[in-house]
Design a protein around this motif. Structure first.
Motif, short mmCIF file in Angstrom:
data_model
loop_
_atom_site.label_atom_id
_atom_site.label_comp_id
_atom_site.label_asym_id
_atom_site.label_seq_id
_atom_site.Cartn_x
_atom_site.Cartn_y
_atom_site.Cartn_z
N ILE A 1 -6.50 -10.47 6.67
CA ILE A 1 -7.34 -11.58 7.11
C ILE A 1 -6.98 -11.96 8.55
CG2 ILE A 1 -7.79 -14.05 6.78
CD1 ILE A 1 -7.58 -13.49 3.73
N LYS A 2 -5.67 -12.02 8.84
CA LYS A 2 -5.24 -12.42 10.19
C LYS A 2 -5.50 -11.35 11.23
CE LYS A 2 -1.66 -15.70 8.96
NZ LYS A 2 -0.22 -16.03 9.03
N HIS A 3 -5.34 -10.09 10.87
CA HIS A 3 -5.43 -9.01 11.85
C HIS A 3 -6.72 -8.20 11.75
CE1 HIS A 3 -1.36 -9.77 13.12
NE2 HIS A 3 -0.97 -9.74 11.87
N ASP A 4 -7.53 -8.49 10.76
CA ASP A 4 -8.82 -7.81 10.59
C ASP A 4 -8.64 -6.29 10.71
OD1 ASP A 4 -11.54 -7.77 10.03
OD2 ASP A 4 -12.06 -7.66 12.15
N SER A 5 -7.73 -5.75 9.92
CA SER A 5 -7.44 -4.33 10.02
C SER A 5 -7.80 -3.59 8.73
CB SER A 5 -5.96 -4.11 10.34
OG SER A 5 -5.17 -4.60 9.28
N LEU A 6 -7.86 -2.28 8.84
CA LEU A 6 -8.13 -1.43 7.70
C LEU A 6 -6.87 -0.64 7.34
CD1 LEU A 6 -11.59 -0.02 8.80
CD2 LEU A 6 -11.15 -1.83 7.15
N ILE A 7 -6.85 -0.06 6.16
CA ILE A 7 -5.71 0.73 5.72
C ILE A 7 -5.74 2.09 6.41
CG2 ILE A 7 -4.62 1.84 3.74
CD1 ILE A 7 -5.81 -0.33 2.00
N ASN A 8 -4.61 2.48 6.99
CA ASN A 8 -4.48 3.79 7.60
C ASN A 8 -3.93 4.74 6.54
OD1 ASN A 8 -3.87 6.08 9.04
ND2 ASN A 8 -3.04 4.97 10.80
N ILE A 9 -4.77 5.66 6.07
CA ILE A 9 -4.41 6.55 4.97
C ILE A 9 -3.23 7.44 5.34
CG2 ILE A 9 -5.24 8.40 3.47
CD1 ILE A 9 -6.47 5.69 2.87
N LYS A 10 -3.17 7.94 6.56
CA LYS A 10 -2.08 8.82 6.97
C LYS A 10 -0.73 8.12 6.90
CE LYS A 10 -4.71 11.82 10.04
NZ LYS A 10 -4.86 12.31 11.41
N ILE A 11 -0.68 6.86 7.29
CA ILE A 11 0.58 6.12 7.32
C ILE A 11 0.95 5.61 5.93
CG2 ILE A 11 1.69 4.03 8.20
CD1 ILE A 11 0.12 4.43 10.78
N THR B 1 0.15 6.77 2.83
CA THR B 1 0.25 7.70 1.71
C THR B 1 1.70 7.99 1.35
OG1 THR B 1 -1.84 8.72 2.30
CG2 THR B 1 -0.39 9.97 0.88
N LEU B 2 2.55 8.27 2.31
CA LEU B 2 3.94 8.62 2.02
C LEU B 2 4.71 7.46 1.36
CD1 LEU B 2 6.06 10.82 2.14
CD2 LEU B 2 6.67 10.00 4.42
N PRO B 3 4.63 6.24 1.87
CA PRO B 3 5.32 5.14 1.17
C PRO B 3 4.76 4.90 -0.24
CG PRO B 3 4.80 4.47 3.39
CD PRO B 3 4.12 5.78 3.17
N ALA B 4 3.46 5.07 -0.41
CA ALA B 4 2.88 4.89 -1.74
C ALA B 4 3.41 5.93 -2.71
CB ALA B 4 1.36 4.96 -1.65
N LEU B 5 3.51 7.17 -2.27
CA LEU B 5 4.07 8.21 -3.13
C LEU B 5 5.54 7.94 -3.44
CD1 LEU B 5 2.47 11.43 -1.60
CD2 LEU B 5 1.90 10.32 -3.76
N GLY B 6 6.28 7.46 -2.46
CA GLY B 6 7.68 7.10 -2.68
C GLY B 6 7.84 6.00 -3.71
N ILE B 7 6.97 5.00 -3.64
CA ILE B 7 7.01 3.91 -4.61
C ILE B 7 6.70 4.40 -6.01
CG2 ILE B 7 5.84 1.77 -5.30
CD1 ILE B 7 5.55 1.20 -2.26
#
Length: 60
Positions: free
Chosen positions: A28-38, A40-46
């Motif tokens: 909401i504050k930064h009006d940004s979208l999810i960067n899939i490249k960045i 993906t790796l932390p999500a797989l680690g989690i």
């Protein structure tokens, strides 16, 4: 006393709600979208750490 499974579930719910809140406020504050490249790796680690934690929990 609480059972370990109940504490684990409540902890998971707490972490999920804090993560969703932080994600929503940041977007909401930064009006940004999810960067899939960045992201993906932390999500797989989690996911892997969650599976390992589940295995250790079942060994108790």
């Amino acid at each position: 006393m609480f059972e370990v499974s109940k504490i684990s579930f409540l902890l998971s719910c707490t972490i999920l709600s804090m993560s969703l809140y932080t994600f929503a406020v940041f977007n909401i504050k930064h009006d940004s979208l999810i960067n899939i490249k960045i992201s993906t790796l932390p999500a797989l680690g989690i996911i892997i750490v969650g599976i390992i934690g589940k295995i250790f929990f079942l060994m108790l």
